[in-house]
Design an enzyme around this catalytic site. Sequence first.
Site, PDB file in Angstrom:
ATOM      1  N   GLY A  16       0.719  -1.200  -0.100  1.00 39.12           N
ATOM      2  CA  GLY A  16       0.072  -0.015  -0.011  1.00 39.12           C
ATOM      3  C   GLY A  16       0.816   1.338   0.032  1.00 39.12           C
ATOM      4  O   GLY A  16       0.120   2.343   0.548  1.00 39.12           O
ATOM      5  N   ASN A  18       1.879   3.232  -2.578  1.00 41.99           N
ATOM      6  CA  ASN A  18       1.275   3.985  -3.683  1.00 41.99           C
ATOM      7  C   ASN A  18      -0.021   4.859  -2.809  1.00 41.99           C
ATOM      8  O   ASN A  18      -0.262   5.815  -2.887  1.00 41.99           O
ATOM      9  CB  ASN A  18       1.027   3.276  -4.775  1.00 41.99           C
ATOM     10  CG  ASN A  18       2.208   3.393  -5.645  1.00 41.99           C
ATOM     11  OD1 ASN A  18       2.615   4.254  -6.208  1.00 41.99           O
ATOM     12  ND2 ASN A  18       2.742   2.141  -5.671  1.00 41.99           N
ATOM     13  N   ARG A  69     -14.390 -15.625 -11.220  1.00 45.46           N
ATOM     14  CA  ARG A  69     -13.958 -14.238 -11.259  1.00 45.46           C
ATOM     15  C   ARG A  69     -14.901 -12.995 -11.344  1.00 45.46           C
ATOM     16  O   ARG A  69     -14.814 -12.192 -10.971  1.00 45.46           O
ATOM     17  CB  ARG A  69     -12.731 -14.109 -12.506  1.00 45.46           C
ATOM     18  CG  ARG A  69     -11.980 -13.166 -12.423  1.00 45.46           C
ATOM     19  CD  ARG A  69     -10.775 -13.147 -13.520  1.00 45.46           C
ATOM     20  NE  ARG A  69      -9.828 -13.958 -13.330  1.00 45.46           N
ATOM     21  CZ  ARG A  69      -8.812 -13.682 -12.696  1.00 45.46           C
ATOM     22  NH1 ARG A  69      -8.460 -12.785 -11.913  1.00 45.46           N
ATOM     23  NH2 ARG A  69      -7.628 -14.590 -12.484  1.00 45.46           N
ATOM     24  N   LEU A  97      -8.996  -8.237 -13.686  1.00 46.68           N
ATOM     25  CA  LEU A  97     -10.097  -7.761 -13.721  1.00 46.68           C
ATOM     26  C   LEU A  97     -11.064  -8.201 -15.029  1.00 46.68           C
ATOM     27  O   LEU A  97     -10.520  -8.362 -16.204  1.00 46.68           O
ATOM     28  CB  LEU A  97     -10.306  -6.293 -13.552  1.00 46.68           C
ATOM     29  CG  LEU A  97      -9.536  -5.648 -12.433  1.00 46.68           C
ATOM     30  CD1 LEU A  97      -9.460  -4.298 -12.535  1.00 46.68           C
ATOM     31  CD2 LEU A  97     -10.482  -6.049 -11.235  1.00 46.68           C
ATOM     32  N   ASN A 111      -4.801   2.808 -13.171  1.00 42.63           N
ATOM     33  CA  ASN A 111      -3.592   1.658 -12.650  1.00 42.63           C
ATOM     34  C   ASN A 111      -2.282   2.424 -12.606  1.00 42.63           C
ATOM     35  O   ASN A 111      -1.999   3.116 -13.542  1.00 42.63           O
ATOM     36  CB  ASN A 111      -3.922   0.466 -13.471  1.00 42.63           C
ATOM     37  CG  ASN A 111      -2.730  -0.592 -13.033  1.00 42.63           C
ATOM     38  OD1 ASN A 111      -2.719  -0.823 -11.898  1.00 42.63           O
ATOM     39  ND2 ASN A 111      -2.276  -1.187 -13.822  1.00 42.63           N
ATOM     40  N   HIS A 113       1.704   0.846 -13.124  1.00 44.73           N
ATOM     41  CA  HIS A 113       2.534  -0.415 -13.518  1.00 44.73           C
ATOM     42  C   HIS A 113       4.119   0.049 -13.452  1.00 44.73           C
ATOM     43  O   HIS A 113       4.398   1.054 -13.819  1.00 44.73           O
ATOM     44  CB  HIS A 113       2.223  -0.798 -14.772  1.00 44.73           C
ATOM     45  CG  HIS A 113       2.880  -2.222 -15.045  1.00 44.73           C
ATOM     46  ND1 HIS A 113       2.346  -3.392 -14.574  1.00 44.73           N
ATOM     47  CD2 HIS A 113       3.883  -2.391 -15.898  1.00 44.73           C
ATOM     48  CE1 HIS A 113       3.212  -4.352 -15.018  1.00 44.73           C
ATOM     49  NE2 HIS A 113       3.833  -3.771 -15.946  1.00 44.73           N
ATOM     50  N   THR A 145      -7.822  -0.566 -19.583  1.00 46.72           N
ATOM     51  CA  THR A 145      -8.894  -1.084 -20.601  1.00 46.72           C
ATOM     52  C   THR A 145      -8.789  -2.542 -20.458  1.00 46.72           C
ATOM     53  O   THR A 145      -8.249  -3.155 -19.570  1.00 46.72           O
ATOM     54  CB  THR A 145      -8.427  -0.492 -22.068  1.00 46.72           C
ATOM     55  OG1 THR A 145      -7.114  -1.038 -22.284  1.00 46.72           O
ATOM     56  CG2 THR A 145      -8.444   0.749 -22.134  1.00 46.72           C
ATOM     57  N   GLU A 147      -7.148  -4.696 -22.270  1.00 41.40           N
ATOM     58  CA  GLU A 147      -5.816  -5.286 -22.393  1.00 41.40           C
ATOM     59  C   GLU A 147      -5.056  -5.113 -21.201  1.00 41.40           C
ATOM     60  O   GLU A 147      -4.816  -3.985 -20.729  1.00 41.40           O
ATOM     61  CB  GLU A 147      -5.281  -4.626 -23.534  1.00 41.40           C
ATOM     62  CG  GLU A 147      -3.826  -5.396 -23.900  1.00 41.40           C
ATOM     63  CD  GLU A 147      -3.148  -4.264 -25.016  1.00 41.40           C
ATOM     64  OE1 GLU A 147      -1.915  -4.818 -25.058  1.00 41.40           O
ATOM     65  OE2 GLU A 147      -3.828  -3.491 -25.789  1.00 41.40           O
ATOM     66  N   ASP A 149      -2.626  -4.085 -18.419  1.00 43.22           N
ATOM     67  CA  ASP A 149      -1.275  -3.415 -18.593  1.00 43.22           C
ATOM     68  C   ASP A 149      -1.269  -2.674 -20.126  1.00 43.22           C
ATOM     69  O   ASP A 149       0.025  -2.189 -20.452  1.00 43.22           O
ATOM     70  CB  ASP A 149      -0.215  -4.157 -18.167  1.00 43.22           C
ATOM     71  CG  ASP A 149      -0.214  -4.483 -16.796  1.00 43.22           C
ATOM     72  OD1 ASP A 149      -0.671  -3.885 -15.941  1.00 43.22           O
ATOM     73  OD2 ASP A 149       0.630  -5.811 -16.548  1.00 43.22           O
TER      74      ASP A 149
HETATM   75  C1  GAR Z   1       3.804  -1.068  -7.166  1.00 41.72           C
HETATM   76  O1  GAR Z   1       5.193  -1.163  -7.747  1.00 41.72           O
HETATM   77  C2  GAR Z   1       2.689  -1.276  -8.414  1.00 41.72           C
HETATM   78  O2  GAR Z   1       3.315  -0.605  -9.581  1.00 41.72           O
HETATM   79  C3  GAR Z   1       2.695  -2.559  -8.796  1.00 41.72           C
HETATM   80  O3  GAR Z   1       2.544  -3.120  -7.566  1.00 41.72           O
HETATM   81  C4  GAR Z   1       3.428  -2.485  -6.510  1.00 41.72           C
HETATM   82  C5  GAR Z   1       2.442  -2.233  -5.179  1.00 41.72           C
HETATM   83  O4  GAR Z   1       3.189  -1.595  -4.479  1.00 41.72           O
HETATM   84  N1  GAR Z   1       1.694  -2.832  -9.519  1.00 41.72           N
HETATM   85  C6  GAR Z   1       1.489  -3.910 -10.437  1.00 41.72           C
HETATM   86  O5  GAR Z   1       2.371  -4.444 -10.738  1.00 41.72           O
HETATM   87  C7  GAR Z   1       0.058  -3.817 -11.322  1.00 41.72           C
HETATM   88  N2  GAR Z   1       0.496  -4.435 -12.446  1.00 41.72           N
HETATM   89  P1  GAR Z   1       2.402  -0.944  -3.144  1.00 41.72           P
HETATM   90  O6  GAR Z   1       1.355  -1.836  -2.597  1.00 41.72           O
HETATM   91  O7  GAR Z   1       3.393  -0.380  -2.133  1.00 41.72           O
HETATM   92  O8  GAR Z   1       1.928   0.483  -3.713  1.00 41.72           O
END
Ligand code: GAR
Length: 210
Positions: A16, A18, A69, A97, A111, A113, A145, A147, A149
């Site tokens: 968490g 971010n 799902r 999703l 999102n 990435h 979207t 697709e 990522d």
């Molecule tokens: C982050 O690096 C984020 O970019 C990645 O998961 C991590 C979560 O960290 N997300 C993905 O890979 C989605 N495809 P956090 O829980 O500390 O924010």
Amino acid sequence: MSTKLLPIVVLISGRGSNFFAILEQVQAGKLPVDIRAVISNCSQAQGLHYAQQAGIKTHILDHRKYRQRQIFDRELIKIIDFYTPELVVLAGFMRILTAEFVQYYIGRLMNIHPSLLPEFPGLNTHQRALEAKVCEHGATVHFVTEEVDGGPIILQAKVPIYKHDTPEILADRVLEEEHKIYPQAILAFAKKEICLSKDGQVIRTTPSVK
Ligand code: GAR
């Protein structure tokens, strides 16, 4: 800040950080959003504690209890919609999703990435960037979207790759940038500087987010 607060719901699966970076900007009065709830598919997600400490509503929806799902995603929609968000923020939400979910929130689903998309979609991006011997790496905020990522890019941040980098060192360098660009992208959305067009392009109404 005079701007009306943008109601958002944040989805997480783990650490968490971010979400915490977004929360810090909100608490500092720099991001005009109302974080109405944080939802996790994992009960152990550390990010839930940040939300609880900040007095934000939290929910756990354990995906392992759902054989399909689609049923899980429909339950998720019910919880999210209770809070009537204008933006749903995926912040390390490690679930693929359904198309139904994505279409339901199209244009209001973001999102982050950990790679310079379209390079390295999927998992283990830092390891793969090192193996590919690319000289720069980074992070991308995009509209979601169908697709995975693959959605239209809102913001990217680049970092250099150094000779003795390990996946962990590189991950830390990228994460530092993630914590800057995600609040920035959300701010641009809150200020209506960006939106997703019907044909899937990011429309930018001001030049502040390039
Ligand atoms: C982050 O690096 C984020 O970019 C990645 O998961 C991590 C979560 O960290 N997300 C993905 O890979 C989605 N495809 P956090 O829980 O500390 O924010």
